[in-house]
Design a protein around this motif. Structure first.
Motif, PDB file in Angstrom:
ATOM      1  N   TRP A  99     -21.816 -19.357 -11.363  1.00 24.49           N
ATOM      2  CA  TRP A  99     -22.926 -19.453 -12.327  1.00 24.49           C
ATOM      3  C   TRP A  99     -22.764 -18.470 -13.474  1.00 24.49           C
ATOM      4  CZ3 TRP A  99     -27.290 -18.909  -8.120  1.00 24.49           C
ATOM      5  CH2 TRP A  99     -27.275 -20.048  -7.293  1.00 24.49           C
ATOM      6  N   VAL A 103     -23.706 -20.661 -16.363  1.00 22.42           N
ATOM      7  CA  VAL A 103     -25.040 -20.511 -16.967  1.00 22.42           C
ATOM      8  C   VAL A 103     -24.949 -20.228 -18.477  1.00 22.42           C
ATOM      9  CG1 VAL A 103     -27.073 -18.993 -17.001  1.00 22.42           C
ATOM     10  CG2 VAL A 103     -26.387 -20.111 -14.890  1.00 22.42           C
ATOM     11  N   GLY A 139     -29.796 -11.696  -8.974  1.00 21.13           N
ATOM     12  CA  GLY A 139     -29.918 -12.609  -7.836  1.00 21.13           C
ATOM     13  C   GLY A 139     -28.760 -12.434  -6.858  1.00 21.13           C
ATOM     14  N   THR A 165     -36.105 -13.310 -11.754  1.00 22.64           N
ATOM     15  CA  THR A 165     -37.036 -14.307 -12.282  1.00 22.64           C
ATOM     16  C   THR A 165     -37.557 -13.926 -13.671  1.00 22.64           C
ATOM     17  OG1 THR A 165     -37.647 -14.831 -10.012  1.00 22.64           O
ATOM     18  CG2 THR A 165     -39.127 -15.659 -11.716  1.00 22.64           C
ATOM     19  N   PHE A 168     -35.171 -15.191 -15.982  1.00 21.01           N
ATOM     20  CA  PHE A 168     -35.221 -16.668 -15.928  1.00 21.01           C
ATOM     21  C   PHE A 168     -36.343 -17.199 -16.828  1.00 21.01           C
ATOM     22  CE2 PHE A 168     -36.441 -20.571 -13.250  1.00 21.01           C
ATOM     23  CZ  PHE A 168     -35.542 -21.383 -13.921  1.00 21.01           C
ATOM     24  N   TRP A 205     -33.267 -26.492 -12.958  1.00 21.44           N
ATOM     25  CA  TRP A 205     -33.042 -25.043 -12.907  1.00 21.44           C
ATOM     26  C   TRP A 205     -33.988 -24.354 -11.922  1.00 21.44           C
ATOM     27  CZ3 TRP A 205     -30.047 -21.649 -16.572  1.00 21.44           C
ATOM     28  CH2 TRP A 205     -29.007 -22.371 -17.173  1.00 21.44           C
TER      29      TRP A 205
HETATM   30  C1  RET Z   1     -31.632 -16.736  -8.664  1.00 22.14           C
HETATM   31  C2  RET Z   1     -32.210 -15.557  -7.876  1.00 22.14           C
HETATM   32  C3  RET Z   1     -33.639 -15.728  -7.567  1.00 22.14           C
HETATM   33  C4  RET Z   1     -34.475 -15.826  -8.810  1.00 22.14           C
HETATM   34  C5  RET Z   1     -33.894 -16.772  -9.802  1.00 22.14           C
HETATM   35  C6  RET Z   1     -32.599 -17.247  -9.716  1.00 22.14           C
HETATM   36  C7  RET Z   1     -32.216 -18.295 -10.680  1.00 22.14           C
HETATM   37  C8  RET Z   1     -31.096 -18.975 -10.724  1.00 22.14           C
HETATM   38  C9  RET Z   1     -30.794 -20.027 -11.640  1.00 22.14           C
HETATM   39  C10 RET Z   1     -29.535 -20.512 -11.582  1.00 22.14           C
HETATM   40  C11 RET Z   1     -29.018 -21.550 -12.355  1.00 22.14           C
HETATM   41  C12 RET Z   1     -27.774 -21.940 -12.149  1.00 22.14           C
HETATM   42  C13 RET Z   1     -27.121 -22.997 -12.828  1.00 22.14           C
HETATM   43  C14 RET Z   1     -25.843 -23.189 -12.479  1.00 22.14           C
HETATM   44  C15 RET Z   1     -25.041 -24.186 -13.020  1.00 22.14           C
HETATM   45  O1  RET Z   1     -23.883 -24.130 -12.883  1.00 22.14           O
HETATM   46  C16 RET Z   1     -30.367 -16.180  -9.289  1.00 22.14           C
HETATM   47  C17 RET Z   1     -31.288 -17.828  -7.651  1.00 22.14           C
HETATM   48  C18 RET Z   1     -34.832 -17.199 -10.906  1.00 22.14           C
HETATM   49  C19 RET Z   1     -31.824 -20.556 -12.551  1.00 22.14           C
HETATM   50  C20 RET Z   1     -27.802 -23.831 -13.829  1.00 22.14           C
END
Ligand code: RET
Length: 267
Positions: A99, A103, A139, A165, A168, A205
């Motif tokens: 990611w 990302v 994360g 978050t 995010f 997401w």
């Molecule tokens: C984590 C940790 C817990 C809190 C949040 C997270 C968000 C992760 C996201 C990841 C998106 C990844 C993508 C990958 C594509 O290849 C890190 C799990 C908010 C939004 C789009």
């Protein structure tokens, strides 16, 4: 260690195996789609396809490794799958490192189709890269303490998850702005398609933090097997929608707006 706790039924083991295979097979198939359709739009939009190619290669490799890690971690004992003594534990850690590449790429990719140029593009690129990477890194630290792991700590897992978050939410604010700005420059079906990326983005997401949080179910008495299988299913749905479906929507939008500007695909 109480290995009983880590028993997976045949069905559970196979579902994860199949879903991870579906994940990397989709990335390989979509890789060809993005290469073969790159010239369907004006050169100014093509960086979007190039970025999808980069994302596909990185996700293909990661999901392949993820599946290898799954099969190596468990052994069949004649009735179910149990932790394989001496083998590495199954880990989602590789995902986070994937990611870290994907990302920022996914966030930057849309700027080309939204025709955000000049200093605005540079500003968004910087903000997306910094906040996207911070979100993942925090994360990544948190997932080491995931409930159900040997070194679990609910406090640190929640602490790093919440800190992540924060970044995010900032990413969501920025992407909403970008999609609205881009859609305002379009009309007709291209505008509808491009605008539909916003709900896709929000749903796909949010699946990642949901999968991150899934192990807390074990604290509520849900089985290890159900938790780990659903976590992998959620991750795979999220991967296919946030990388492949998103990339295809951008490619199709780019070809529609190119056609409007008089671009004809030859050959
Ligand atoms: C984590 C940790 C817990 C809190 C949040 C997270 C968000 C992760 C996201 C990841 C998106 C990844 C993508 C990958 C594509 O290849 C890190 C799990 C908010 C939004 C789009």
């Amino acid at each position: 260690m109480n290995t009983e706790l880590f028993t997976i039924s045949i069905e559970g083991f196979e579902i994860v195996n199949h879903i991870l295979t579906l994940g990397y097979a989709t990335m390989a198939a979509a890789l060809f789609f993005f290469i073969l359709t790159k010239k369907n739009c004006l050169p100014k939009y093509r960086m979007s396809s190039v970025i999808s190619v980069v994302v596909m290669v990185s996700a293909f490799l990661l999901l392949f490794i993820q599946k290898e890690s799954w099969t190596a971690a468990y052994a069949f004992n004649g009735a179910a799958y149990v932790l394989n003594p001496g083998a590495d534990l199954f880990t989602n850690g590789y995902r986070y490192l994937n990611w870290l590449i994907d990302v920022p790429m996914l966030l930057i990719q849309i700027l080309f189709v939204a025709e955000i140029v000049g200093s605005d593009r540079v500003r968004y690129m910087t903000r997306f890269s910094v906040s996207g990477c911070m979100m993942i890194l925090l994360g990544y630290i948190g997932q080491f303490y995931e409930p159900g792991r040997l070194n679990e700590s609910i406090f640190w897992w929640a602490f790093w998850g919440l800190a992540s978050t924060g970044f995010f939410i900032y990413v969501l604010i920025l992407i909403t702005r970008v999609i609205k700005e881009g859609a305002a420059k379009m009309d007709g079906p291209a505008q509808s398609l491009f605008s539909a990326i916003l709900p896709l983005f929000y749903i796909s997401w949010w699946l990642y933090p949901i999968a991150y949080a899934a192990p807390v179910l074990m604290e509520a008495g849900v089985s290890y097997q159900f938790t780990i299988v659903s976590q992998q299913v959620i991750y795979t749905i999220a991967d296919i929608s946030s990388k492949v479906v998103y990339g295809v929507m951008l490619t199709v939008t780019a070809s529609m707006i190119s056609e409007k500007q008089g671009y004809a695909v030859d050959g």
